[in-house]
Design a protein around this motif. Structure first.
Motif, short mmCIF file in Angstrom:
data_model
loop_
_atom_site.label_atom_id
_atom_site.label_comp_id
_atom_site.label_asym_id
_atom_site.label_seq_id
_atom_site.Cartn_x
_atom_site.Cartn_y
_atom_site.Cartn_z
N ILE A 79 60.50 50.74 94.65
CA ILE A 79 60.52 50.27 96.05
C ILE A 79 60.08 48.81 96.12
O ILE A 79 60.74 47.97 96.73
CB ILE A 79 59.63 51.18 96.94
CG1 ILE A 79 60.39 52.45 97.29
CG2 ILE A 79 59.26 50.47 98.23
CD1 ILE A 79 60.60 53.43 96.20
N ARG A 80 58.95 48.53 95.46
CA ARG A 80 58.44 47.15 95.53
C ARG A 80 59.45 46.17 94.93
O ARG A 80 59.65 45.07 95.45
CB ARG A 80 57.10 47.07 94.80
CG ARG A 80 56.04 47.98 95.41
CD ARG A 80 54.67 47.74 94.80
NE ARG A 80 54.62 48.06 93.39
CZ ARG A 80 54.13 49.19 92.88
NH1 ARG A 80 53.64 50.13 93.69
NH2 ARG A 80 54.10 49.38 91.58
N MET A 81 60.06 46.59 93.82
CA MET A 81 61.06 45.74 93.16
C MET A 81 62.24 45.45 94.09
O MET A 81 62.80 44.36 94.08
CB MET A 81 61.55 46.47 91.90
CG MET A 81 62.70 45.82 91.16
SD MET A 81 63.08 46.69 89.62
CE MET A 81 63.67 48.27 90.20
N ASN A 82 62.62 46.45 94.90
CA ASN A 82 63.76 46.28 95.80
C ASN A 82 63.32 45.79 97.18
O ASN A 82 63.81 46.25 98.21
CB ASN A 82 64.54 47.59 95.91
CG ASN A 82 65.49 47.77 94.74
OD1 ASN A 82 66.54 47.14 94.66
ND2 ASN A 82 65.11 48.63 93.81
N SER A 83 62.38 44.85 97.16
CA SER A 83 61.95 44.25 98.41
C SER A 83 61.83 42.74 98.18
O SER A 83 61.70 42.30 97.05
CB SER A 83 60.61 44.85 98.85
OG SER A 83 59.55 44.42 97.98
#
Lengths: 468, 95
Positions: free
Chosen positions: B46-50
């Motif tokens: 999730i963090r990577m895709n933000s």
């Protein structure tokens, strides 16, 4: 095949020498929590109480050795090469084009048997190779990238009784082969690039969801093992054969998640240089690169290079699953292919198969300060198997290009190293780029060919450095 | 108890904490998110895709996880997870 839940990724031994006291303590928390919810059965902690402690355990239970970034840069020589602290970017090994969340997330970490790689996710593990490893045509095994879709990964113990089953409805018989059986077949060596279709996805603009890879979801190795066609002959291929279906011992955490399986068209599967590799650069395959055997499909993206391969079926039908029908597809006709995957193409989309021509500048890296006397641009170029005709370098962001010198030729599927000496330079900023041209006359895209899943990004880099 | 232990560890080790993955942002739906999405994968996804996904972007991801990957997430849980992701990791949450 959905594998038995024995010894997954979480069952790795703790890495040696955890250097930070709290790192070791957090690792301990992970183990304590994990014991109560499946750790040791091959699953990670994660299904139990949603609290912050669990959250941390999930991030650290992998046995990953977190390194301080400054220590890491020193250890790989990046700081020394830069001739001092980098000024233009605080994390020079991360492209400024990556999403902000990726730049905050990425870190150097060490998997068992590997030197530090850039960790994007730990469960399942997705680790990329640092750019500085691409100054040579061969990527060392301990720097080779790691990519898994699903977190149930067999431990080395679980792979000890490994057997490869070869059969299927279009085979004459089913046979079970051991490692020794593979070794007894004629051995073939091929040097080939293994590149994730989504390499450089993180540099897409606008961004698309998925693993936000920078430049390092690729590597080039010399692979050795029997031809796939010789292995198929053990089971006997009948005239009705349409595809070869591939499955590996890794699998999903939950049984309802589609197991990762792929297929190849018969024409590809029977090619001389498609092999089942049991060795990589003269050593057994590293555990997380597919030990003890993986499929090697030179010229095709890594999604077909099935790791820990345990089952091969010669089939009279096209494989029908999520991994080939829904994911790993590109808009029909957007990217040139020599061998269309006719049994899986449809009007709108094709499977992502053949690699696009591309190159990478491995030196200098973003933000470096370089001497007025000049420097040598170093990198690699590669394509889908035509071979590299030339590589060019630009110091002005792509306005003008000058031909680089090509290094040793390891064959048409390999990285071709290149170098270019700049000569004396004016003071000030430079934008360094490289561009490969294949023997088929193909060259890199000038602008991104955008596609929803973020595949085949081969736009030349724009690396900002300063001559000072 | 683990929370207390964890908190003390983090407080006593700023050097390591600075180099550890960032924690998930607090917000409504965090509990459901942690319990469901952590079954199969790290929260780093999730963090990577933000921070770039529009609301329909996170909806597509949650739907893919439920329909294609078989994530055991009810409609009610999915709504909470989506609210959490959109508010904390959607493009509107960009710092």
């Amino acid at each position: 095949m959905v594998p038995a839940l024995v010894g997954g990724y979480g069952a790795f031994p703790a890495p040696l020498g955890l250097p930070v006291v709290v790192g070791a303590a957090l690792f301990g928390v992970g183990i304590v929590l994990g014991t109560g919810c499946g750790f040791g059965t091959g699953r990670y902690a994660g299904a139990a109480a949603p609290d912050l402690a669990l959250q941390v355990s999930s991030e650290t239970v992998s046995g990953v050795y977190q390194m301080n970034r400054r220590d890491l840069l020193a250890s790989i020589g990046a700081v020394a090469l830069a001739g001092g602290p980098a000024t233009a970017a605080d994390e020079p090994w991360l492209s400024p084009l990556l999403p902000d969340g990726t730049r905050a997330e990425a870190r150097f970490s060490r998997l068992p048997g590997k030197k530090p790689l850039i960790q994007l996710t730990d469960r399942p593990p997705n680790f990329e190779t640092p750019i500085e490893a691409f100054r040579t045509a061969i990527t060392p095994n301990d720097r080779f990238f790691v990519r898994y879709h699903l977190a149930n990964i067999p431990s080395t113990d679980a792979l000890k009784g490994w057997r490869l089953t070869v059969g299927g409805d279009a085979a004459e018989r089913e046979v079970a082969l051991s490692h020794a059986d593979l070794d007894a077949l004629p051995q073939v060596e091929v040097t080939a690039v293994c590149q994730c279709a989504g390499n450089r996805r993180g540099l897409f603009s606008p961004h698309v969801p998925g693993v936000q890879w920078g430049y390092g979801a690729m590597g080039c190795a010399t692979w050795r093992g029997p031809r796939l066609k010789d292995v198929l002959a053990k089971a006997g291929v009948t005239p009705g054969a349409l595809e070869v279906w591939l499955d590996g011992q890794d699998g999903p955490v939950l049984p309802q998640t589609p197991d990762f399986r792929k297929s190849l068209p018969m024409a590809k599967a029977l090619e001389e240089r498609v092999i089942i590799a049991t060795a990589m650069n003269g050593s057994p395959l590293p555990h997380l690169n597919g030990f003890p055997a993986r499929i090697v499909v030179p010229g095709w993206t890594a999604t077909y290079w099935m790791k820990h391969v345990t089952a091969i079926e010669v089939s009279s039908k096209p494989l029908d699953n999520y991994w080939i029908h829904k994911s790993y597809r590109v808009p029909a006709g957007m990217f040139a292919v020599d061998l269309p995957f006719l049994t899986q193409n449809d009007e709108a989309a094709w499977p992502v198969t053949e690699i696009v021509v591309n190159s990478l500048v491995a030196y200098p890296i973003e933000g470096m300060r370089l001497p007025e006397a000049g420097f040598t641009v170093q990198g690699v170029a590669w394509d889908r198997g035509h071979g590299i005709r030339r590589a060019d370098v630009s110091l002005d962001g792509g306005k003008t290009w000058q031909q680089a010198i090509l290094g040793d030729d390891f064959g048409p599927f390999a990285f071709r190293a290149f170098s270019f000496k700049t000569g004396k330079l004016p003071l000030g900023p430079l934008i360094v780029s490289s561009r490969a041209t294949s023997n088929a006359g193909e060259t890199q895209a000038e602008t991104l060919r955008s596609n929803p899943a973020g595949y085949h990004n081969n736009v030349p880099q724009q690396i900002a450095v300063t001559v000072a | 108890m683990f929370r207390v232990l964890l908190a003390s560890l983090l407080l006593s080790a700023p050097a390591f904490a600075a180099d550890a993955p960032p924690p998930m942002r607090p917000g409504p739906g965090l509990g459901v998110f942690l319990g469901k999405c952590g079954i199969c994968h790290t929260y780093a996804y999730i963090r990577m895709n933000s921070t770039f996904l529009p609301p329909n972007g996170w909806l597509a991801e949650v739907t893919k996880m439920r329909k294609a990957y078989g994530a055991p997430v009810s409609d009610e849980d999915a709504a909470q997870i989506l609210q959490y992701l959109e508010s904390q990791y959607g493009v509107s949450a960009k710092p």
